[in-house]
Scaffold this active site. Sequence first.
Site, PDB file in Angstrom:
ATOM      1  N   ARG A 141       6.025  18.652  22.391  1.00 24.67           N
ATOM      2  CA  ARG A 141       5.934  18.846  23.849  1.00 24.67           C
ATOM      3  C   ARG A 141       6.163  17.537  24.575  1.00 24.67           C
ATOM      4  O   ARG A 141       5.447  16.567  24.361  1.00 24.67           O
ATOM      5  CB  ARG A 141       4.545  19.337  24.246  1.00 24.67           C
ATOM      6  CG  ARG A 141       4.209  20.699  23.754  1.00 24.67           C
ATOM      7  CD  ARG A 141       2.785  21.051  24.163  1.00 24.67           C
ATOM      8  NE  ARG A 141       2.741  21.580  25.533  1.00 24.67           N
ATOM      9  CZ  ARG A 141       1.617  22.075  26.068  1.00 24.67           C
ATOM     10  NH1 ARG A 141       0.494  22.041  25.398  1.00 24.67           N
ATOM     11  NH2 ARG A 141       1.655  22.574  27.279  1.00 24.67           N
TER      12      ARG A 141
ATOM     13  N   ARG B 184      -1.960  12.871  17.924  1.00 15.85           N
ATOM     14  CA  ARG B 184      -2.506  12.231  19.125  1.00 15.85           C
ATOM     15  C   ARG B 184      -3.805  11.473  18.850  1.00 15.85           C
ATOM     16  O   ARG B 184      -4.672  11.958  18.130  1.00 15.85           O
ATOM     17  CB  ARG B 184      -2.746  13.283  20.218  1.00 15.85           C
ATOM     18  CG  ARG B 184      -1.469  13.884  20.782  1.00 15.85           C
ATOM     19  CD  ARG B 184      -1.778  14.778  21.992  1.00 15.85           C
ATOM     20  NE  ARG B 184      -2.750  15.808  21.654  1.00 15.85           N
ATOM     21  CZ  ARG B 184      -2.422  17.053  21.311  1.00 15.85           C
ATOM     22  NH1 ARG B 184      -1.159  17.444  21.257  1.00 15.85           N
ATOM     23  NH2 ARG B 184      -3.371  17.922  21.029  1.00 15.85           N
TER      24      ARG B 184
ATOM     25  N   TYR C 175       4.379  25.002  27.558  1.00 16.43           N
ATOM     26  CA  TYR C 175       4.596  25.231  26.119  1.00 16.43           C
ATOM     27  C   TYR C 175       6.054  25.088  25.722  1.00 16.43           C
ATOM     28  O   TYR C 175       6.632  25.929  25.062  1.00 16.43           O
ATOM     29  CB  TYR C 175       4.017  26.591  25.695  1.00 16.43           C
ATOM     30  CG  TYR C 175       2.553  26.655  26.014  1.00 16.43           C
ATOM     31  CD1 TYR C 175       1.637  25.936  25.253  1.00 16.43           C
ATOM     32  CD2 TYR C 175       2.093  27.378  27.104  1.00 16.43           C
ATOM     33  CE1 TYR C 175       0.291  25.938  25.580  1.00 16.43           C
ATOM     34  CE2 TYR C 175       0.747  27.393  27.439  1.00 16.43           C
ATOM     35  CZ  TYR C 175      -0.150  26.672  26.668  1.00 16.43           C
ATOM     36  OH  TYR C 175      -1.465  26.662  26.992  1.00 16.43           O
TER      37      TYR C 175
ATOM     38  N   PHE D 243       0.862  -1.175   0.000  1.00 20.27           N
ATOM     39  CA  PHE D 243       0.000   0.000   0.000  1.00 20.27           C
ATOM     40  C   PHE D 243       0.906   1.234   0.000  1.00 20.27           C
ATOM     41  O   PHE D 243       1.950   1.250   0.643  1.00 20.27           O
ATOM     42  CB  PHE D 243      -0.930  -0.019   1.226  1.00 20.27           C
ATOM     43  CG  PHE D 243      -1.853   1.148   1.258  1.00 20.27           C
ATOM     44  CD1 PHE D 243      -2.853   1.289   0.305  1.00 20.27           C
ATOM     45  CD2 PHE D 243      -1.708   2.137   2.212  1.00 20.27           C
ATOM     46  CE1 PHE D 243      -3.702   2.392   0.312  1.00 20.27           C
ATOM     47  CE2 PHE D 243      -2.555   3.239   2.236  1.00 20.27           C
ATOM     48  CZ  PHE D 243      -3.550   3.364   1.285  1.00 20.27           C
TER      49      PHE D 243
ATOM     50  N   LYS E 290      -8.631  -2.960   8.883  1.00 20.69           N
ATOM     51  CA  LYS E 290      -7.479  -3.665   9.464  1.00 20.69           C
ATOM     52  C   LYS E 290      -7.921  -4.652  10.542  1.00 20.69           C
ATOM     53  O   LYS E 290      -9.073  -4.694  10.925  1.00 20.69           O
ATOM     54  CB  LYS E 290      -6.469  -2.643  10.001  1.00 20.69           C
ATOM     55  CG  LYS E 290      -5.866  -1.762   8.872  1.00 20.69           C
ATOM     56  CD  LYS E 290      -4.767  -2.449   8.100  1.00 20.69           C
ATOM     57  CE  LYS E 290      -4.521  -1.907   6.704  1.00 20.69           C
ATOM     58  NZ  LYS E 290      -3.930  -0.597   6.585  1.00 20.69           N
TER      59      LYS E 290
ATOM     60  N   HIS F 183      -0.389  -4.806   8.523  1.00 18.88           N
ATOM     61  CA  HIS F 183      -1.205  -5.998   8.258  1.00 18.88           C
ATOM     62  C   HIS F 183      -0.956  -7.090   9.302  1.00 18.88           C
ATOM     63  O   HIS F 183      -1.437  -8.206   9.109  1.00 18.88           O
ATOM     64  CB  HIS F 183      -0.844  -6.609   6.895  1.00 18.88           C
ATOM     65  CG  HIS F 183      -1.031  -5.705   5.730  1.00 18.88           C
ATOM     66  ND1 HIS F 183      -0.678  -6.064   4.439  1.00 18.88           N
ATOM     67  CD2 HIS F 183      -1.542  -4.454   5.627  1.00 18.88           C
ATOM     68  CE1 HIS F 183      -0.955  -5.076   3.605  1.00 18.88           C
ATOM     69  NE2 HIS F 183      -1.470  -4.085   4.306  1.00 18.88           N
TER      70      HIS F 183
ATOM     71  N   GLN G 244      -7.040   1.318  10.776  1.00 18.37           N
ATOM     72  CA  GLN G 244      -8.042   1.795   9.814  1.00 18.37           C
ATOM     73  C   GLN G 244      -9.170   0.760   9.747  1.00 18.37           C
ATOM     74  O   GLN G 244      -9.007  -0.396  10.149  1.00 18.37           O
ATOM     75  CB  GLN G 244      -7.322   2.031   8.471  1.00 18.37           C
ATOM     76  CG  GLN G 244      -8.184   2.251   7.255  1.00 18.37           C
ATOM     77  CD  GLN G 244      -8.466   0.954   6.531  1.00 18.37           C
ATOM     78  OE1 GLN G 244      -7.732  -0.003   6.680  1.00 18.37           O
ATOM     79  NE2 GLN G 244      -9.536   0.927   5.775  1.00 18.37           N
TER      80      GLN G 244
ATOM     81  N   ASP H 160       6.896  -2.189   8.578  1.00 15.05           N
ATOM     82  CA  ASP H 160       5.521  -1.760   8.322  1.00 15.05           C
ATOM     83  C   ASP H 160       4.641  -2.958   8.670  1.00 15.05           C
ATOM     84  O   ASP H 160       4.509  -3.899   7.889  1.00 15.05           O
ATOM     85  CB  ASP H 160       5.330  -1.328   6.867  1.00 15.05           C
ATOM     86  CG  ASP H 160       3.917  -0.803   6.596  1.00 15.05           C
ATOM     87  OD1 ASP H 160       3.002  -1.155   7.374  1.00 15.05           O
ATOM     88  OD2 ASP H 160       3.734  -0.074   5.602  1.00 15.05           O
TER      89      ASP H 160
HETATM   90  C1  LIG Z   1      -3.207   0.530   5.837  1.00 14.31           C
HETATM   91  C2  LIG Z   1      -1.742   0.606   5.556  1.00 14.31           C
HETATM   92  C3  LIG Z   1      -0.942   1.686   5.962  1.00 14.31           C
HETATM   93  C4  LIG Z   1      -1.502   2.994   6.449  1.00 14.31           C
HETATM   94  O1  LIG Z   1      -2.427   2.954   7.411  1.00 14.31           O
HETATM   95  P1  LIG Z   1      -3.551   4.087   7.562  1.00 14.31           P
HETATM   96  O2  LIG Z   1      -4.000   3.870   8.955  1.00 14.31           O
HETATM   97  O3  LIG Z   1      -4.621   3.792   6.561  1.00 14.31           O
HETATM   98  O4  LIG Z   1      -2.931   5.415   7.367  1.00 14.31           O
HETATM   99  C5  LIG Z   1       0.435   1.597   5.809  1.00 14.31           C
HETATM  100  N1  LIG Z   1       0.999   0.531   5.237  1.00 14.31           N
HETATM  101  C6  LIG Z   1       0.266  -0.507   4.791  1.00 14.31           C
HETATM  102  C7  LIG Z   1       0.981  -1.659   4.172  1.00 14.31           C
HETATM  103  C8  LIG Z   1      -1.128  -0.486   4.910  1.00 14.31           C
HETATM  104  O5  LIG Z   1      -1.854  -1.491   4.415  1.00 14.31           O
END
Ligand SMILES: *Cc1c(COP(=O)(O)O)cnc(C)c1O
Length: 402
Positions: free
Chosen positions: A223, A240, A230, A94, A194, A168, A191, A165
Amino acid sequence: MALALDGGNPVRRHDFPAWPYHDDTERAALLRAVDQGQWWRVGGSETTSFEAEFGEYHGGTTLAVTNGTHALELGLELLGLKPGDEVIVPAFTFISTSIAVQRAGGVPVPVDVDPVTYCLDPQTLEAVRTPRTRVVIPVHMAGHVADMDAIGAWAARHDVVVFQDAAHAHGAVWSGRRIGDFGTLAAFSFQNGKLMTAGEGGALLMPSQEWFDEAFARHSCGRPLGDTHYEHRTPSSNYRMTEFAGAVLRAQLGRLAEQNARRESRWKTLSAALREIPGVVPQGRDPRCDLNPHYMAMAALDPAAHPGTDRDLVVRALVAEGIPAFVNYPPVYRTQAHEALRGNGLPDTAELAERNPVSEHLGAHGFWLHHRVLLGTDADCADVAEAVAKVLTELAGKKRSG
Ligand SMILES: *Cc1c(COP(=O)(O)O)cnc(C)c1O
């Protein structure tokens, strides 16, 4: 058996299990967050508790953030990526994996993936290494952990940082090691589709409290935790998580292990059935991947067995049969987003295509099914395989009869 696309009876008339799964646990969690009267993490306890629970589960220290893309961006900021630094990414992923590098001022360098696991192929790394190579981002594609042994060894040899990453790969295990046990940064996404979700959300998994303290400041306008005056140490953004998301994710995490086990069991059934269909090749598995949570059920058509079959049409026909099917990601370099790098010494698309034949194949001939098809019964899996076989047989018949 006419295709549903042509007005025939669909293989499935009833739906697969709904996603996101939710019940009274999420309802109670949301009420807890509402009634807490503190809706941001600075005053509340839900996000902080979620971080402790998620970190314990994955073997690391967790900072919750707004989404997975921001988790990647924040990780690269923490690593001190400088303009022009090169970051190796799989071509088949992705787009966030490579866009995060661009947004951090770096240059994503796509490499090909393994034809069996669809994860970054460690054999490709040496050919793209330059004095500017700083980071490599393996993606655990569809839940299959990338070859962390080979990638880790290569990276250590060349002083390159590994950043997983894991968008998944909630709960994934490789050679007995959880995602956090590798001691690298790892980015997760929550997301809507997921493996656990609050609609949006993300997390950065880190090796220690020192990383957490720096990450906390950099996800909160620079911060530090507890600051009341601040004290903005770095020109950082606001990533956040809300207390609503934190509360819902605690409920979702509570079901992850059971759902992962169920998907593992159903994938055995589904992948075996798909393998029986001529010219259909499901994602394979490295035996060192002990737990694959199966974010997607992925497969590709063998174009030699299905000459001229239009993958996009196959996916449309599957959807008409009642199967939640989608086309695969195109290689990252086949996007306008990546084209923005032009003028930076970016090789042209034809050259990149030649270097990344597996990603080209998966982008053109691959498809995937939502993991909710793996949350039902073995009979559900049989329906999926029946629909794939029906669609391919009918489309081949149509081609023969012109
Ligand atoms: C979903 C996804 C992301 C990004 O996640 P979001 O929460 O949608 O920003 C990053 N890398 C991979 C491989 C993804 O499938």
